[in-house]
Design an enzyme around this catalytic site. Structure first.
Site, PDB file in Angstrom:
ATOM      1  N   GLY A   1     -24.996  -1.721 -38.710  1.00 29.03           N
ATOM      2  CA  GLY A   1     -25.593  -1.392 -39.964  1.00 29.03           C
ATOM      3  C   GLY A   1     -25.805  -0.318 -40.566  1.00 29.03           C
ATOM      4  O   GLY A   1     -26.502  -0.669 -41.740  1.00 29.03           O
TER       5      GLY A   1
ATOM      6  N   GLU B   1     -22.968  -1.101 -43.013  1.00 28.42           N
ATOM      7  CA  GLU B   1     -23.132  -1.870 -43.751  1.00 28.42           C
ATOM      8  C   GLU B   1     -24.134  -1.567 -45.462  1.00 28.42           C
ATOM      9  O   GLU B   1     -23.759  -1.724 -46.377  1.00 28.42           O
ATOM     10  CB  GLU B   1     -24.286  -3.158 -43.433  1.00 28.42           C
ATOM     11  CG  GLU B   1     -23.241  -4.185 -42.438  1.00 28.42           C
ATOM     12  CD  GLU B   1     -23.863  -4.748 -41.835  1.00 28.42           C
ATOM     13  OE1 GLU B   1     -25.200  -3.961 -40.964  1.00 28.42           O
ATOM     14  OE2 GLU B   1     -23.831  -6.608 -41.968  1.00 28.42           O
TER      15      GLU B   1
ATOM     16  N   GLU C   1     -21.385  -5.158 -33.389  1.00 25.38           N
ATOM     17  CA  GLU C   1     -21.691  -5.716 -33.041  1.00 25.38           C
ATOM     18  C   GLU C   1     -21.121  -6.721 -32.467  1.00 25.38           C
ATOM     19  O   GLU C   1     -22.027  -7.175 -31.030  1.00 25.38           O
ATOM     20  CB  GLU C   1     -22.776  -7.028 -34.288  1.00 25.38           C
ATOM     21  CG  GLU C   1     -22.406  -6.094 -35.445  1.00 25.38           C
ATOM     22  CD  GLU C   1     -22.174  -4.725 -36.680  1.00 25.38           C
ATOM     23  OE1 GLU C   1     -21.486  -4.450 -36.214  1.00 25.38           O
ATOM     24  OE2 GLU C   1     -23.341  -4.436 -37.182  1.00 25.38           O
TER      25      GLU C   1
ATOM     26  N   ALA D   1     -27.734  -0.750 -36.562  1.00 31.03           N
ATOM     27  CA  ALA D   1     -29.715  -1.162 -36.707  1.00 31.03           C
ATOM     28  C   ALA D   1     -30.006  -0.346 -35.271  1.00 31.03           C
ATOM     29  O   ALA D   1     -29.392  -0.258 -34.109  1.00 31.03           O
ATOM     30  CB  ALA D   1     -28.994  -2.451 -36.590  1.00 31.03           C
TER      31      ALA D   1
END
Ligand code: CAA
Length: 258
Positions: free
Chosen positions: A109, A112, A132, A66
């Site tokens: 992300g 993911e 993260e 992200a």
């Protein structure tokens, strides 16, 4: 066809391609890019010319996670108001197979997103991980859930607790990947697999995908009932009649997706 800012899309030989395209920031997923990915997937899902969706990254890697710039100053209330991760659930409603092709990094992300794919290929330089924890947060778009379901609690916790990056070989060992291939042939091999699937009757593929996803989240009995209904349902398709007739007539079936 491409009127997106952060991704590139095109359709070729029954395959719908989506390439993450912010190479200067290693394809960091900002909110705009995620919205475009979702829009492109849903557009391909509605397009009869597309049988399989392929997701990849431009430049050095699939994506480095992200966009940290975008979220560094966010508050919990901002995140709740944006409700952005709920949008990711829309990927689960895509009926067509999604194949991810990962080279370089697939972190946070982006990992993911890769885990949302139905099939996943990686080049031998691929590196996965959930960093993260090193940023004082944790995955929020399904990472703890999908990784645990695939790799099991023990390995998932190690990777999530440490934020360490791990290789394509390790990802393969823990059931995350379908194939590891040389970097130069990643797209070629991904396309080869996608084309094999694109030749099959689309309704069978659709109901197989639905049934496998159902099996992940339900009891064996419930999943078997669901499978049985889908099996029966296929007998109202033209492709079932055509597939079986073609076998009996010793000829190649001509599937139409009806
Ligand atoms: N967000 C924003 N920008 C990023 C980024 C990210 N996730 N990852 C890389 N970039 C930018 C860098 O800031 C850099 O920009 P500048 O050239 O303007 O400085 C550019 O991309 C190139 O990156 P590096 O110079 O850092 O490249 P490197 O080869 O030295 O390192 C890397 C590569 C190890 C992947 C490193 O970039 C890195 O650690 N990136 C962050 C990885 C990360 O923590 N991802 C998780 C994000 S949080 C998340 O995803 C949470 C969630 O579930 C929503």
């Amino acid at each position: 066809m491409n009127n997106y800012e952060y991704i590139e899309t095109n359709v070729e030989n029954s395959l719908g391609f989506i390439a993450l395209n912010r190479p200067k920031v290693l394809n960091a997923l900002n909110r705009g890019m995620v919205a475009e990915i979702l829009d492109a997937m849903e557009t391909f899902d509605r397009n009869d010319d597309v049988k399989v969706i392929i997701l990849s990254g431009r430049g050095r890697c699939f994506a480095a996670g992200a966009d940290i710039d975008e979220m560094a100053d966010a508050t919990a209330i901002d995140l709740e108001r944006l409700n952005q991760f709920t949008d990711w659930d829309r990927i689960a409603w895509i009926k067509k197979p999604i194949i991810g092709a990962v080279h370089g990094f697939a972190l946070g992300g982006a990992f993911e997103l890769a885990l949302c794919c139905d099939l996943l290929l990686a080049s031998n330089d691929a590196e996965f991980g959930f960093p993260e924890v090193l940023l004082g947060v944790m995955p929020g778009a399904g990472g703890t859930v999908r990784l645990t379901k695939l790799a099991g609690k023990t390995k998932a916790m190690e990777w999530l607790f440490t934020g360490m990056r791990f290789s394509a070989n390790e990802a393969m060992q823990y059931g995350i990947l379908n194939r590891i291939v040389a970097k130069e042939v990643l797209m070629e091999e991904t396309i080869r697999l996608a084309q094999q699937i694109a030749l099959q009757p689309p309704l069978s593929i659709r109901f197989i995908k639905e049934s496998v996803l159902k099996a992940i989240d339900s009891s064996i009995y419930e999943a078997m009932q669901f499978e049985r209904k889908n099996f029966s349902l296929l007998f109202s398709s033209k492709d079932q009649k055509e597939g079986m007739q073609a076998f009996l007539e010793k000829r190649k079936a001509n599937f139409t997706g009806r």
